[in-house]
Design a protein around this motif. Structure first.
Motif, PDB file in Angstrom:
ATOM      1  N   ALA A 124       0.835  -1.203   0.000  1.00 22.70           N
ATOM      2  CA  ALA A 124       0.000   0.000   0.000  1.00 22.70           C
ATOM      3  C   ALA A 124       0.869   1.252   0.000  1.00 22.70           C
ATOM      4  O   ALA A 124       0.611   2.205  -0.741  1.00 22.70           O
ATOM      5  CB  ALA A 124      -0.932  -0.007   1.210  1.00 22.70           C
TER       6      ALA A 124
ATOM      7  N   PHE B 296      -6.933  -6.831   1.434  1.00 23.39           N
ATOM      8  CA  PHE B 296      -6.135  -5.917   0.612  1.00 23.39           C
ATOM      9  C   PHE B 296      -5.367  -6.665  -0.467  1.00 23.39           C
ATOM     10  O   PHE B 296      -5.297  -6.224  -1.613  1.00 23.39           O
ATOM     11  CB  PHE B 296      -5.154  -5.110   1.468  1.00 23.39           C
TER      12      PHE B 296
ATOM     13  N   TYR C 177      -5.515  -5.973  -4.296  1.00 21.90           N
ATOM     14  CA  TYR C 177      -4.273  -5.640  -5.001  1.00 21.90           C
ATOM     15  C   TYR C 177      -4.091  -6.468  -6.266  1.00 21.90           C
ATOM     16  O   TYR C 177      -3.650  -5.964  -7.292  1.00 21.90           O
ATOM     17  CB  TYR C 177      -3.108  -5.884  -4.040  1.00 21.90           C
TER      18      TYR C 177
ATOM     19  N   VAL D 254      -4.734   0.255  -9.453  1.00 15.11           N
ATOM     20  CA  VAL D 254      -4.952   1.590  -8.908  1.00 15.11           C
ATOM     21  C   VAL D 254      -4.342   2.656  -9.802  1.00 15.11           C
ATOM     22  O   VAL D 254      -5.025   3.581 -10.243  1.00 15.11           O
ATOM     23  CB  VAL D 254      -4.339   1.709  -7.491  1.00 15.11           C
TER      24      VAL D 254
ATOM     25  N   ARG E 184      -9.595   5.188  -5.641  1.00 13.49           N
ATOM     26  CA  ARG E 184      -8.873   3.989  -5.199  1.00 13.49           C
ATOM     27  C   ARG E 184      -7.667   4.343  -4.342  1.00 13.49           C
ATOM     28  O   ARG E 184      -7.356   3.645  -3.374  1.00 13.49           O
ATOM     29  CB  ARG E 184      -8.457   3.171  -6.423  1.00 13.49           C
TER      30      ARG E 184
ATOM     31  N   VAL F 214      -6.790   2.959  -0.689  1.00  8.16           N
ATOM     32  CA  VAL F 214      -5.492   2.376  -0.329  1.00  8.16           C
ATOM     33  C   VAL F 214      -4.933   3.064   0.915  1.00  8.16           C
ATOM     34  O   VAL F 214      -4.434   2.422   1.834  1.00  8.16           O
ATOM     35  CB  VAL F 214      -4.492   2.483  -1.503  1.00  8.16           C
TER      36      VAL F 214
ATOM     37  N   LYS G  78      -4.121   1.563   4.600  1.00  5.13           N
ATOM     38  CA  LYS G  78      -2.792   1.701   5.201  1.00  5.13           C
ATOM     39  C   LYS G  78      -2.902   2.245   6.630  1.00  5.13           C
ATOM     40  O   LYS G  78      -2.289   1.724   7.563  1.00  5.13           O
ATOM     41  CB  LYS G  78      -1.938   2.632   4.339  1.00  5.13           C
TER      42      LYS G  78
END
Length: 631
Positions: A522, A584, A588, A593, A605, A609, A613
């Motif tokens: 991230a 996540f 991913y 993104v 996005r 993210v 995080k």
RNA sequence: GGACUCGUUGCAUAGCUUGGAUAGUGCGAACGCUUGCGGAGCGUUAGGUCGUCGGUUCGAAUCCGAUCGGGUCCGCCA
């Protein structure tokens, strides 16, 4: 304080269901409204099952009626209600609105905060290891469990005081004194060895070995133990010096793992403070202890066992107090039930971070008086002490007239796997082995940390050959600490951990590095985007199931904190962190993104993210684990 | 003898507090996925009568009782 998280939609549904039930004049049904299992909408309620009896209809019929009624009510966060053939009532969220709530909230510093404690004070006592040896992996379970629960309670709005009880006057301390004084052990550890390791691995183990060969040593030990109780004796002063050094080394191990305390309590001072006689008077007044005139305990003061349990002697027929008599006044002191006989001074070394470490003293002190007692007390001790702790819990409940004033937070012990036991020279025939300091059968915490760090330095250097040495050190440290801590809390407290040195070095699967790695991913995305995430984004663009699932999990943070704090269950946060990481990683792999055509979608996005995080950082922080941006 | 605790796939573990819909995850096994925001990753497959027996219930991994197996505790030691 109204929190804008996933709980918002749950509250909305609960309120509406209550309205419907009121209209049907069936109130006080304890139905549940919970986050749904995957594939069953976003929120589910079991209300129809509970109504089935009252209304004499099938759950399915009821859920159909309820869903119809629900659709007619005002609702803002729910987009659709569905009755499932099984009888469940399933709600679908209006994600456009909910994402906005959850994600904006997640950017706030106090995200995940719940007000369970109402700012009341609570004491958490953990560690409490004899200062005659280095900390081994079994102690680490106690320390990490205690540290994590204190972090969780703090997040749940308790004022937490963390105590470490130093048993500096017991038999184990006497043992190493015998080694130093009568068996000629040098006070200088061999080159390169920490003093606590030397005391435990060499002095303690070898001295107790000698007892078997030389029975005259038993007498010497008894005398040493007696001299220890008298604070003025030369032996006691020598003991202070030795235990002080060991304690300092033990604390270094704890600090290295990110564990800090508010105050150190010394058993020797509890004994010399006279607290015992005060509490003994109180026990007699309240008729909680009785004097035996006959039977096997004749001449003793005892606490009656409940049911079929044996009576517990607390004052011997010769008038001296037994072991438990040290724990009772300490427990009462922690609850603030006695006038505090101690003064306070700062510990000679400062802890990492800003927390000040205090210690009790019976001498005069220039430092101001402190108060480390709590409305509630949690004592973290392994389950083998359950019997003793139960006696204390019962007594304290009567003193404080609250059944939950004193809580024993028990946990099962850490044993050695057959393979690891064999490497220490013990063939257990395929069974796990109990650790024993006396027999030298243990794995030191520092050794495990060192091994982990060596491995993670290798791994990190391989991945980042260009990286500066000090950065590699820092990353390897964070991963090593994370791995060790996570292994100690990810499973249930009442499950034995069979520690295996080889397996503990694993960095894949359900481990801290897995979670830390998602954080690094991230961080990398945000770094590559070249700009900070902007709040000015369109949340309705987040529609992919991977995106919404991630939002959902982020929004569940405060519910998890509440659950963990209420049930004193650190593993709840460990599991949550893992689930969040899984969500996540799935996002991913499936959702791109950066460098996509739709710039607004990219912004949305990126915001997601960043929310992830921040949330994984806060969740890991409750576990005392930090996550590097690169690893 | 008394008490506590655990038993879920080859191994390890979640779910049990508050009974409901498809028992979730990791390791190990087999196969697949990197010119792509970092493969400490992701996907697919195989593997489960939730120790056993009984009870409560419309419904039990979850609650109750019994039973078997593992671990622990039960001193005028600390």
């Amino acid at each position: 304080m109204y929190k804008l998280t996933f709980k918002s939609i749950i509250d909305e549904i609960e309120n509406n269901l209550h309205k419907i039930l009121d209209a049907l004049t069936v109130s006080e049904i304890p139905f549940s409204v919970e986050p749904a299992k995957p594939g069953f909408g976003d929120v589910s309620s079991n209300v129809s099952f509970l109504l089935a009896k009252h209304m004499k209809k099938s759950p399915q019929e009821i859920s159909i009626t309820l869903s119809e009624k629900y659709s007619q009510l005002n609702h803002t966060l729910v987009s659709k209600v569905e009755s499932h053939p099984s009888g469940y009532l399933n709600f679908f969220a209006d994600w456009e609105k909910l994402s906005q709530l959850v994600l904006s909230e997640s950017n706030l510093e106090e995200f995940g905060f719940v007000d369970l404690g109402k700012n009341s004070s609570i004491v958490v006592e953990h560690t409490s290891v004899n200062p005659n040896k280095a900390l081994h992996i079994g102690h680490i379970r106690n320390i990490v469990v205690g540290d994590v629960i204190s972090r969780i309670l703090q997040k749940a709005n308790y004022k937490v005081n963390v105590l470490n009880y130093v048993d500096d006057s017991g038999l184990q301390v006497a043992d190493i004194l015998v080694g130093f004084r009568h068996l000629g052990f040098s006070q200088e550890p061999p080159e390169g060895k920490k003093f606590d390791h030397y005391c435990g691995d060499d002095v303690y183990v070898k001295t107790t070995e000698k007892y078997e060969q030389d029975s005259s040593l038993e007498e010497i030990r008894k005398n040493v133990l007696k001299e220890l109780e008298d604070g003025g004796s030369e032996t006691a002063q020598f003991a202070d010096k030795i235990t002080g050094l060991v304690l300092e080394n033990q604390l270094e191990t704890c600090w290295n793992l990110g564990v800090t305390y508010d105050c150190l309590n010394y058993e020797s001072q509890i004994i010399r403070s006279g607290l015992w006689s005060k509490i003994f008077e109180k026990l007699k007044e309240m008729k909680l202890v009785e004097f035996e005139n006959e039977g096997k305990n004749s001449g003793c003061w005892v606490i009656r066992g409940e049911g079929k349990e044996e009576d517990k002697v607390i004052v011997r027929s010769n008038g001296t107090a037994t072991y438990i008599a040290k724990d009772i006044p300490y427990a009462a002191w922690k609850l603030g039930l006695l006038e505090d006989p101690f003064n306070y001074k700062k510990y000679q070394k400062s802890q990492p971070g800003s927390r000040i470490l205090w210690q009790t003293t019976l001498d005069a002190s220039d430092d101001p008086k402190q108060n480390f007692s709590g409305d509630k007390v949690i004592t973290v001790i392994d389950s083998r002490q359950a019997r003793l702790q139960k006696i204390i819990t019962t007594l304290m409940a009567k003193f404080k007239s609250a059944s939950d004033a004193y809580v024993h937070m028990g946990y099962e012990s850490v044993t050695l796997s057959p393979e690891t036991a064999r490497t220490l020279g013990l063939d257990t025939e395929g069974k796990q082995a109990q650790m024993s300091g006396r027999k030298g059968l243990y794995v030191n915490a520092d050794s495990v940390y060192d091994l982990l760090k060596k491995k993670t330095i290798e791994e990190t250097s391989k991945r980042h050959p260009e990286m500066h040495e000090s950065d590699i050190q820092s990353i390897a440290h964070q991963i090593s600490v994370g791995t060790l801590r996570y292994e100690m809390i990810k499973q249930d407290l009442d499950k034995i951990i069979a520690f295996d040195l080889t397996k503990s070095l694993s960095l894949e699967g359900d481990t801290a590095p897995y979670i830390q790695y998602t954080h690094a991913r991230a961080a990398r995305i945000i770094e590559k985007s070249g700009k900070g995430p902007s709040i000015d984004v369109d949340f309705s663009l987040l529609q992919d199931t991977n995106e919404l699932n991630l939002v959902r999990l982020i929004g569940l943070f405060d519910i998890q904190v509440r659950d963990a704090a209420k049930n004193l269950s650190p593993k709840v946060i460990a599991r949550y962190s893992h689930d969040l990481a899984v969500a996540f990683n799935s996002f991913y792999e499936h959702v791109k993104v950066l460098d996509i055509d739709d710039k607004n979608l990219e912004k949305s996005r990126l915001f997601l993210v960043n929310s992830f995080k921040l949330t994984i950082e806060r969740s890991l922080a409750l576990l005392g684990i930090t996550a590097p941006d690169k690893m």
